[in-house]
Scaffold this motif. Structure first.
Motif, PDB file in Angstrom:
ATOM      1  N   UNK A 171       0.835  -1.208   0.000  1.00 13.83           N
ATOM      2  CA  UNK A 171       0.000   0.000   0.000  1.00 13.83           C
ATOM      3  C   UNK A 171       0.866   1.253   0.000  1.00 13.83           C
ATOM      4  N   UNK A 172       1.880   1.274   0.842  1.00 14.90           N
ATOM      5  CA  UNK A 172       2.715   2.457   0.936  1.00 14.90           C
ATOM      6  C   UNK A 172       3.524   2.698  -0.338  1.00 14.90           C
ATOM      7  N   UNK A 173       3.893   1.617  -1.013  1.00 12.79           N
ATOM      8  CA  UNK A 173       4.639   1.766  -2.261  1.00 12.79           C
ATOM      9  C   UNK A 173       3.765   2.342  -3.367  1.00 12.79           C
ATOM     10  N   UNK A 174       2.518   1.869  -3.440  1.00 18.54           N
ATOM     11  CA  UNK A 174       1.621   2.301  -4.516  1.00 18.54           C
ATOM     12  C   UNK A 174       0.857   3.566  -4.169  1.00 18.54           C
ATOM     13  N   UNK A 175       0.599   3.779  -2.891  1.00 16.36           N
ATOM     14  CA  UNK A 175      -0.220   4.918  -2.453  1.00 16.36           C
ATOM     15  C   UNK A 175       0.424   5.567  -1.223  1.00 16.36           C
ATOM     16  N   UNK A 176       1.524   6.277  -1.385  1.00 16.60           N
ATOM     17  CA  UNK A 176       2.235   6.841  -0.228  1.00 16.60           C
ATOM     18  C   UNK A 176       1.420   7.859   0.559  1.00 16.60           C
ATOM     19  N   UNK A 177       0.337   8.352  -0.027  1.00 20.26           N
ATOM     20  CA  UNK A 177      -0.507   9.305   0.686  1.00 20.26           C
ATOM     21  C   UNK A 177      -1.431   8.625   1.691  1.00 20.26           C
ATOM     22  N   UNK A 178      -1.580   7.308   1.589  1.00 16.47           N
ATOM     23  CA  UNK A 178      -2.451   6.554   2.493  1.00 16.47           C
ATOM     24  C   UNK A 178      -1.650   6.128   3.719  1.00 16.47           C
ATOM     25  N   UNK A 179      -2.183   6.425   4.908  1.00 21.50           N
ATOM     26  CA  UNK A 179      -1.490   6.094   6.147  1.00 21.50           C
ATOM     27  C   UNK A 179      -1.996   4.756   6.699  1.00 21.50           C
ATOM     28  N   UNK A 180      -1.092   3.944   7.214  1.00 20.98           N
ATOM     29  CA  UNK A 180      -1.451   2.635   7.759  1.00 20.98           C
ATOM     30  C   UNK A 180      -1.158   2.606   9.255  1.00 20.98           C
ATOM     31  N   UNK A 181      -2.170   2.224  10.024  1.00 24.92           N
ATOM     32  CA  UNK A 181      -2.012   2.020  11.465  1.00 24.92           C
ATOM     33  C   UNK A 181      -2.235   0.541  11.743  1.00 24.92           C
ATOM     34  N   UNK A 182      -1.231  -0.126  12.263  1.00 24.24           N
ATOM     35  CA  UNK A 182      -1.355  -1.540  12.611  1.00 24.24           C
ATOM     36  C   UNK A 182      -2.157  -1.658  13.901  1.00 24.24           C
ATOM     37  N   UNK A 183      -3.112  -2.578  13.916  1.00 25.72           N
ATOM     38  CA  UNK A 183      -3.925  -2.857  15.103  1.00 25.72           C
ATOM     39  C   UNK A 183      -3.908  -4.367  15.293  1.00 25.72           C
ATOM     40  N   UNK A 184      -3.194  -4.833  16.311  1.00 23.03           N
ATOM     41  CA  UNK A 184      -2.898  -6.257  16.419  1.00 23.03           C
ATOM     42  C   UNK A 184      -2.803  -6.691  17.874  1.00 23.03           C
ATOM     43  N   UNK A 185      -2.769  -7.988  18.080  1.00 22.34           N
ATOM     44  CA  UNK A 185      -2.508  -8.532  19.416  1.00 22.34           C
ATOM     45  C   UNK A 185      -1.029  -8.851  19.597  1.00 22.34           C
ATOM     46  N   UNK A 186      -0.246  -8.750  18.531  1.00 28.54           N
ATOM     47  CA  UNK A 186       1.169  -9.125  18.552  1.00 28.54           C
ATOM     48  C   UNK A 186       2.043  -7.915  18.862  1.00 28.54           C
ATOM     49  N   UNK A 187       2.887  -8.053  19.891  1.00 29.99           N
ATOM     50  CA  UNK A 187       3.713  -6.912  20.294  1.00 29.99           C
ATOM     51  C   UNK A 187       5.175  -7.282  20.435  1.00 29.99           C
ATOM     52  N   UNK A 188       5.632  -8.258  19.644  1.00 38.45           N
ATOM     53  CA  UNK A 188       7.052  -8.597  19.694  1.00 38.45           C
ATOM     54  C   UNK A 188       7.868  -7.512  18.992  1.00 38.45           C
ATOM     55  N   UNK A 189       9.128  -7.401  19.374  1.00 39.69           N
ATOM     56  CA  UNK A 189      10.005  -6.413  18.740  1.00 39.69           C
ATOM     57  C   UNK A 189      10.073  -6.629  17.234  1.00 39.69           C
ATOM     58  N   UNK A 190      10.127  -7.905  16.831  1.00 42.77           N
ATOM     59  CA  UNK A 190      10.250  -8.206  15.406  1.00 42.77           C
ATOM     60  C   UNK A 190       9.020  -7.746  14.634  1.00 42.77           C
ATOM     61  N   UNK A 191       7.826  -7.985  15.188  1.00 46.44           N
ATOM     62  CA  UNK A 191       6.596  -7.565  14.514  1.00 46.44           C
ATOM     63  C   UNK A 191       6.526  -6.046  14.401  1.00 46.44           C
ATOM     64  N   UNK A 192       6.865  -5.375  15.496  1.00 40.20           N
ATOM     65  CA  UNK A 192       6.792  -3.911  15.514  1.00 40.20           C
ATOM     66  C   UNK A 192       7.771  -3.307  14.511  1.00 40.20           C
ATOM     67  N   UNK A 193       9.008  -3.768  14.553  1.00 42.16           N
ATOM     68  CA  UNK A 193      10.032  -3.237  13.650  1.00 42.16           C
ATOM     69  C   UNK A 193       9.685  -3.502  12.192  1.00 42.16           C
ATOM     70  N   UNK A 194       9.197  -4.712  11.901  1.00 38.04           N
ATOM     71  CA  UNK A 194       8.839  -5.049  10.519  1.00 38.04           C
ATOM     72  C   UNK A 194       7.718  -4.156  10.011  1.00 38.04           C
ATOM     73  N   UNK A 195       6.731  -3.894  10.858  1.00 32.69           N
ATOM     74  CA  UNK A 195       5.600  -3.052  10.439  1.00 32.69           C
ATOM     75  C   UNK A 195       6.044  -1.623  10.169  1.00 32.69           C
ATOM     76  N   UNK A 196       6.882  -1.090  11.041  1.00 28.73           N
ATOM     77  CA  UNK A 196       7.370   0.281  10.853  1.00 28.73           C
ATOM     78  C   UNK A 196       8.253   0.373   9.615  1.00 28.73           C
ATOM     79  N   UNK A 197       9.111  -0.614   9.435  1.00 33.57           N
ATOM     80  CA  UNK A 197       9.964  -0.626   8.245  1.00 33.57           C
ATOM     81  C   UNK A 197       9.138  -0.734   6.967  1.00 33.57           C
ATOM     82  N   UNK A 198       7.980  -1.383   7.051  1.00 34.48           N
ATOM     83  CA  UNK A 198       7.094  -1.519   5.886  1.00 34.48           C
ATOM     84  C   UNK A 198       6.371  -0.221   5.561  1.00 34.48           C
ATOM     85  N   UNK A 199       6.385   0.729   6.501  1.00 29.52           N
ATOM     86  CA  UNK A 199       5.766   2.023   6.234  1.00 29.52           C
ATOM     87  C   UNK A 199       4.598   2.380   7.127  1.00 29.52           C
TER      88      UNK A 199
END
Length: 215
Positions: free
Chosen positions: A76-104
């Motif tokens: 989504x961020x690659x094709x539509x950089x104007x669209x903001x993504x907020x992750x809403x999840x039950x997973x709070x591991x460092x790896x999940x958080x970092x991967x999501x932020x790195x994804x945009x």
């Protein structure tokens, strides 16, 4: 934030559990400035619906069948950089958080977030700000911490210094010859490394710790 007709923030919900989508839709419907424009049960469907529905913000689950939320966020961020993504999840591991932020993703909330926290995160994201829950920010900081600020890259220090001078994302992007999306990503990393949630907190922490100075 992309401009839309009037003050309404257009929201797409992406979660593979119908009851979660229904609950979120009910909460968001109580806010006069929100409009849920669509729902997706998987990452690939979310990517398609962003193209057809043009939301301002996507509330994105991470673990979904087929394309997961992190992969969908990057697409989504690659094709539509104007669209903001907020992750809403039950997973709070460092790896999940970092991967999501790195994804945009510009925000990361846990599903036990309160109604007010959720709604404010959507508004913050729609304005182009970072929406990290305090719990998530603390976990990222704990993972990255050596000396506070020691992990900041040279580019992040440049962005932070410009922030301290009161420059907007657009001004920073122009001065450093970056895209605004890249500036936002740098800001997210800065917030995480300093253990803060917003621009004011970042500048206050950086000045108090001597990471930057305003001449």
């Amino acid at each position: 934030m992309r401009t839309s007709t009037g003050p309404t923030i257009r929201i797409l919900l992406a979660d593979d559990h119908l009851v979660v989508r229904e609950g979120l839709a009910a909460i968001l419907a109580t806010q006069p400035d929100f409009l849920v424009v669509g729902e997706a049960a998987g990452g690939a469907e979310a990517v398609r619906q962003v193209t057809s529905l043009a939301p301002d913000v996507v509330l994105m689950d991470l673990q979904m069948p087929g394309m997961d939320g992190t992969t969908a966020t990057a697409a989504i961020r690659a094709a539509h950089p104007e669209v903001q993504v907020v992750v809403l999840t039950t997973y709070d591991t460092d790896a999940d958080i970092t991967a999501a932020i790195d994804a945009g993703a510009v925000g990361y909330l846990l599903k036990d977030a309160g109604r007010h926290e959720l709604c404010e995160a959507v508004r913050t994201a729609a304005r182009g700000g970072a929406a990290l829950s305090p719990t998530v920010a603390a976990k990222v900081l704990a993972h990255l911490r050596g000396d506070r600020g020691a992990g900041l890259s040279g580019r992040e220090l440049e962005v932070l210094s410009a922030l301290a001078r009161g420059q907007s994302n657009k001004q920073i992007a122009r001065a450093l010859r970056l895209s605004e999306a890249t500036v936002k990503t740098h800001l997210l990393h800065i917030y995480a490394k300093l253990g803060v949630a917003d621009r004011t907190g970042a500048v206050t922490a950086a000045l108090s710790q001597g990471i930057i100075r305003i001449d």
